[in-house]
Scaffold this active site. Sequence first.
Site, short mmCIF file in Angstrom:
data_model
loop_
_atom_site.label_atom_id
_atom_site.label_comp_id
_atom_site.label_asym_id
_atom_site.label_seq_id
_atom_site.Cartn_x
_atom_site.Cartn_y
_atom_site.Cartn_z
N CYS A 1 -1.86 8.79 3.12
CA CYS A 1 -1.71 8.44 1.70
C CYS A 1 -2.98 8.73 0.90
CB CYS A 1 -1.33 6.97 1.56
SG CYS A 1 0.33 6.59 2.17
N GLU B 1 0.89 -1.17 0.00
CA GLU B 1 0.00 0.00 0.00
C GLU B 1 0.91 1.21 0.00
OE1 GLU B 1 -1.46 3.28 1.27
OE2 GLU B 1 -1.87 2.22 3.14
N GLU C 1 3.37 13.94 -3.91
CA GLU C 1 2.51 13.90 -2.73
C GLU C 1 3.12 14.83 -1.68
OE1 GLU C 1 0.37 10.27 -0.28
OE2 GLU C 1 2.43 10.02 -0.96
#
Length: 530
Positions: free
Chosen positions: A333, A299, A430
Site C-alpha cells: 500500500c 489502513e 493503485e
Amino acid sequence: MGCFALATQPRPMAMRRAGLLGRHYASPFRLLCRQISTEPQAAVDRLKESGLLKTQGLIGGKWIDAYDGKTIQVQNPATGDVITSVPCMGRNETTSAISSAYNTFSSWSKLTASERSKCLRKWYDLIISHKEELALLITLEQGKPLKESLGEVSYGAAFIEFFAEEAKRIYGDIIAPTIDDRRLFVLKQPVGVVGAITPWNFPLAMITRKVGPALACGCTVVVKPSEYTPLTALAAAELALQAGIPPGALNIVMGNASDIGDTLLESTQVRKITFTGSTAVGKKLMAGSASTVKKISLELGGNAPCIVFDDADLDVAVKGSLAAKFRNSGQTCVCANRILVQEGIYEKFANAFAKAVRGLQVGNGLIEGTVQGPLINEAALEKVETIVRDATAKGADVVIGGKRHSLGMTFYEPTVLGNVSKDMLIFRQEVFGPVAPLMRFKTEEEAIQMANDTNAGLAAYIFTMSMPRSWRVSEALEYGLVGVNEGLISTEVAPFGGFKQSGLGREGSKYGMDEYLEIKYVCLGNLKGT
C-alpha cells in the site's frame, strides 16, 4: 547462532540488515538466504517436520476443521502448485471464535501488564528462533523473495517485542478537581474482543502489528487472514500458544470472507474492528460497524507520489525510488505509484532508473538472487495489464518491460512507463504491481498539487538536498507518512496510517496502543465524610 544474531542487534541496524530500512543486504544475510533457499517440496517437508505447517483453524486453543468439512486450497503463486488445504470457515466457526475470545477476555485482561508482557516477549523469541521456517512459509504462499520474507519476519517480530514493552506503559491521569471534596482520575482499559482482518501481502507483519498491541492492552482477538495466505497466520498462532498466550486469547478463522466479516460486524461481543486492505472493503466495514457502534481502525489503499526534485542526489533518488516502487513486486500500500520528476533532471533520472530496473532478477522467491516474485493471482496480473494498456493507449512510452514475463504464471516484467499524464488510470488507481510511471513537473507548487490530487493519503516520498524544501513539501503533502531521501520508512516505533480515504487511526508506535483502549473517567466524591 549467527543466523539469529541479526534480529537481536539494536534497531534500526537489525532492520536495515533485514532489508526493510536500508538499501543493501549485508553479506551474513545473503549467506542465510543461500543456506535456506530450496525447492518448494523440500521447503514443505521442512515445514512439516518443524510442526509449523498447520492446516486447521484455531478456536479456543484447539485446532479444528470447518464444521461442514469444506476446505480451500492454498497455492504457491510462483508455481501454481497446491501447498495444502485449510478449512473453509464461515458464520458458525466465527461465532465460536468470538465466544472463545469473549470468555477469555475477563481473565486475560485482569492479568498484570508485566504478565502479559512476558507472554508477548516469549512469543517474540519463538518467532525469531523460527525465522527461517516462517520465511519459507511466506515465500511459498505469498511469493515474495526469500530475502524479503526474512525481512518481514524480523519486522513482524519487532511489533511483538515493542508492544511487549509498551504493555507496561499504559498510564492514566489525575485531573485537578473543581470541588475540594472530589478527586478526578482517568483510567485506560482494554476495549474488549477485537476482530482483525488482515491482507495477503504481509501475512505475518500485518497480523503482529494488530495482535501485538491488542494483547498488550488486555484485549482478545479473532483474526481472519487472507484465504491466499493463511499458513503464516496459523504458524504464528502455534508459536503464540507455545509462548503461553492462553487458549482463546488468539483465534484464527479463514475461508468465506463475507460470512466471517459479517459475523464480526454483527456481534455485540466484538467491540473493535481493525482492517488492512482496499478502500472499497474498508468503507463496507466502516458502514457495517455502525449498527453496533464499534471502534474501528482502517489502513486502506494508497496512491503514493514519489517526488524527485532537480536538486536531488541522483544515486540516492534512484535507489530510494527503486526500493519504494518494487518491494514485493509493487504489492504494498505504500509503494510509489506515481514518480514525479522535475524537468531539469527527468532524462538523467529516467535513464538511470531504467538501467537499475533492468537489473532486477525475476523468479521463484526460493531461488537465490531473485528480487521480484510473482503477483498474487491472475486477477492481480490482469489489473496490471489493463492499467498499462490504458497508459500506452493514451500516449505513455514503455521504457522497459510492459508485458507478462516469459516465466509464465503470474510473473510480470518490471516495467517503467515514461511521459505519463493525469488522464491515465495509473495516475488515479493503485496499480499494485511492478510498474513505475514517470511524470514531469516544473515547479515545487505543481509537484505538491499533483501529489495531493487523489483521494488517497497513505505514503509519499521526496528526494531533495534542500532542507527548507524538505520541510515545506513534507508539511504540504496530505499523507500520513512521508519519506525524505528514503524509500523504505516503515518501522515499529513510528505511527503508520493515512489521511483522507487511506484510513482511520494509527498502527505501530505508542500511538498504536490507543486504538485498543477505552478511556474511563472516575469521579470520587464526598471525601469529607467518614
